[in-house]
Write a protein that holds these residues in place. Sequence first.
Motif, PDB file in Angstrom:
ATOM      1  N   VAL A  96      -9.390  34.854  11.027  1.00  0.00           N
ATOM      2  CA  VAL A  96      -8.173  34.903  11.839  1.00  0.00           C
ATOM      3  C   VAL A  96      -8.253  36.038  12.846  1.00  0.00           C
ATOM      4  O   VAL A  96      -7.918  35.870  14.019  1.00  0.00           O
ATOM      5  N   ALA A  97      -8.714  37.208  12.433  1.00  0.00           N
ATOM      6  CA  ALA A  97      -8.813  38.355  13.331  1.00  0.00           C
ATOM      7  C   ALA A  97      -9.766  38.038  14.482  1.00  0.00           C
ATOM      8  O   ALA A  97      -9.478  38.360  15.636  1.00  0.00           O
ATOM      9  N   ASP A  98     -10.899  37.417  14.180  1.00  0.00           N
ATOM     10  CA  ASP A  98     -11.846  37.074  15.229  1.00  0.00           C
ATOM     11  C   ASP A  98     -11.236  36.056  16.195  1.00  0.00           C
ATOM     12  O   ASP A  98     -11.385  36.165  17.400  1.00  0.00           O
ATOM     13  N   TYR A  99     -10.526  35.057  15.657  1.00  0.00           N
ATOM     14  CA  TYR A  99      -9.925  34.049  16.510  1.00  0.00           C
ATOM     15  C   TYR A  99      -8.892  34.696  17.431  1.00  0.00           C
ATOM     16  O   TYR A  99      -8.875  34.449  18.631  1.00  0.00           O
ATOM     17  N   ASP A 100      -8.021  35.558  16.868  1.00  0.00           N
ATOM     18  CA  ASP A 100      -7.000  36.236  17.656  1.00  0.00           C
ATOM     19  C   ASP A 100      -7.618  37.122  18.731  1.00  0.00           C
ATOM     20  O   ASP A 100      -7.123  37.190  19.853  1.00  0.00           O
ATOM     21  N   ARG A 101      -8.681  37.814  18.387  1.00  0.00           N
ATOM     22  CA  ARG A 101      -9.314  38.746  19.336  1.00  0.00           C
ATOM     23  C   ARG A 101      -9.848  38.000  20.542  1.00  0.00           C
ATOM     24  O   ARG A 101      -9.745  38.486  21.661  1.00  0.00           O
ATOM     25  N   TYR A 102     -10.405  36.813  20.358  1.00  0.00           N
ATOM     26  CA  TYR A 102     -11.031  36.110  21.468  1.00  0.00           C
ATOM     27  C   TYR A 102     -10.145  35.051  22.111  1.00  0.00           C
ATOM     28  O   TYR A 102     -10.475  34.521  23.152  1.00  0.00           O
ATOM     29  N   ASN A 103      -9.038  34.745  21.481  1.00  0.00           N
ATOM     30  CA  ASN A 103      -8.162  33.703  22.040  1.00  0.00           C
ATOM     31  C   ASN A 103      -6.748  34.219  22.284  1.00  0.00           C
ATOM     32  O   ASN A 103      -5.845  33.428  22.467  1.00  0.00           O
ATOM     33  N   LEU A 110     -32.807  34.705  16.130  1.00  0.00           N
ATOM     34  CA  LEU A 110     -31.633  33.835  16.233  1.00  0.00           C
ATOM     35  C   LEU A 110     -31.000  33.614  14.866  1.00  0.00           C
ATOM     36  O   LEU A 110     -29.771  33.590  14.739  1.00  0.00           O
ATOM     37  N   PHE A 111     -31.825  33.465  13.829  1.00  0.00           N
ATOM     38  CA  PHE A 111     -31.291  33.282  12.485  1.00  0.00           C
ATOM     39  C   PHE A 111     -30.500  34.517  12.048  1.00  0.00           C
ATOM     40  O   PHE A 111     -29.418  34.399  11.469  1.00  0.00           O
ATOM     41  N   LYS A 112     -31.025  35.708  12.327  1.00  0.00           N
ATOM     42  CA  LYS A 112     -30.319  36.939  11.953  1.00  0.00           C
ATOM     43  C   LYS A 112     -28.956  37.004  12.626  1.00  0.00           C
ATOM     44  O   LYS A 112     -27.958  37.371  12.001  1.00  0.00           O
ATOM     45  N   ILE A 113     -28.908  36.658  13.895  1.00  0.00           N
ATOM     46  CA  ILE A 113     -27.629  36.651  14.618  1.00  0.00           C
ATOM     47  C   ILE A 113     -26.693  35.611  14.022  1.00  0.00           C
ATOM     48  O   ILE A 113     -25.513  35.894  13.758  1.00  0.00           O
ATOM     49  N   ALA A 114     -27.191  34.401  13.784  1.00  0.00           N
ATOM     50  CA  ALA A 114     -26.358  33.323  13.223  1.00  0.00           C
ATOM     51  C   ALA A 114     -25.801  33.725  11.868  1.00  0.00           C
ATOM     52  O   ALA A 114     -24.615  33.509  11.581  1.00  0.00           O
ATOM     53  N   LYS A 115     -26.637  34.319  11.029  1.00  0.00           N
ATOM     54  CA  LYS A 115     -26.201  34.741   9.690  1.00  0.00           C
ATOM     55  C   LYS A 115     -25.154  35.836   9.783  1.00  0.00           C
ATOM     56  O   LYS A 115     -24.135  35.805   9.081  1.00  0.00           O
ATOM     57  N   ARG A 116     -25.390  36.815  10.653  1.00  0.00           N
ATOM     58  CA  ARG A 116     -24.423  37.908  10.820  1.00  0.00           C
ATOM     59  C   ARG A 116     -23.079  37.374  11.314  1.00  0.00           C
ATOM     60  O   ARG A 116     -22.028  37.731  10.799  1.00  0.00           O
ATOM     61  N   TRP A 117     -23.104  36.499  12.300  1.00  0.00           N
ATOM     62  CA  TRP A 117     -21.864  35.930  12.816  1.00  0.00           C
ATOM     63  C   TRP A 117     -21.151  35.109  11.747  1.00  0.00           C
ATOM     64  O   TRP A 117     -19.926  35.164  11.624  1.00  0.00           O
TER      65      TRP A 117
END
Length: 128
Positions: free
Chosen positions: A120-127, A104-111
């Motif tokens: 901004v790109a991530d926000y636009d992609r999912y919203n 879970l830590f590896k995933i949290a750190k990667r994200w």
Amino acid sequence: MPQRPLKPILPPSPSGCPMDSLLRLIMGQWTCYILWVLCSQGPQRFGTLKRNIPGLSAKVLTERLRLLEDARILYREHVPSIPPQVTYGLTDRGKELLTAMDELFKIAKRWQDEDAEDPVADYDRYNG
């Protein structure tokens, strides 16, 4: 000092599913964070644990520690002194969660790193 009466190890699941019972136990507010601190930093005294988790009240920390102790995920070592010394750490059962917590830590750190690179790109992609 009298011990608290034993309670069921895992909370009951309406469906009888062991995963549901485990998640009901560890997904309570602050519980995973407490486990993470103990997994990553080792046994700690109450005050140190509280300082390592900003925003967590002593009351909630006490409740969660008791819950995890009742589930035999944590041990509580009490040294009668002035002031009393109480240390909490992971039992063998608690140490079984280390691999899951590390993943879970590896995933949290990667994200976190991905979001920091281009939020901004991530926000636009999912919203969209």
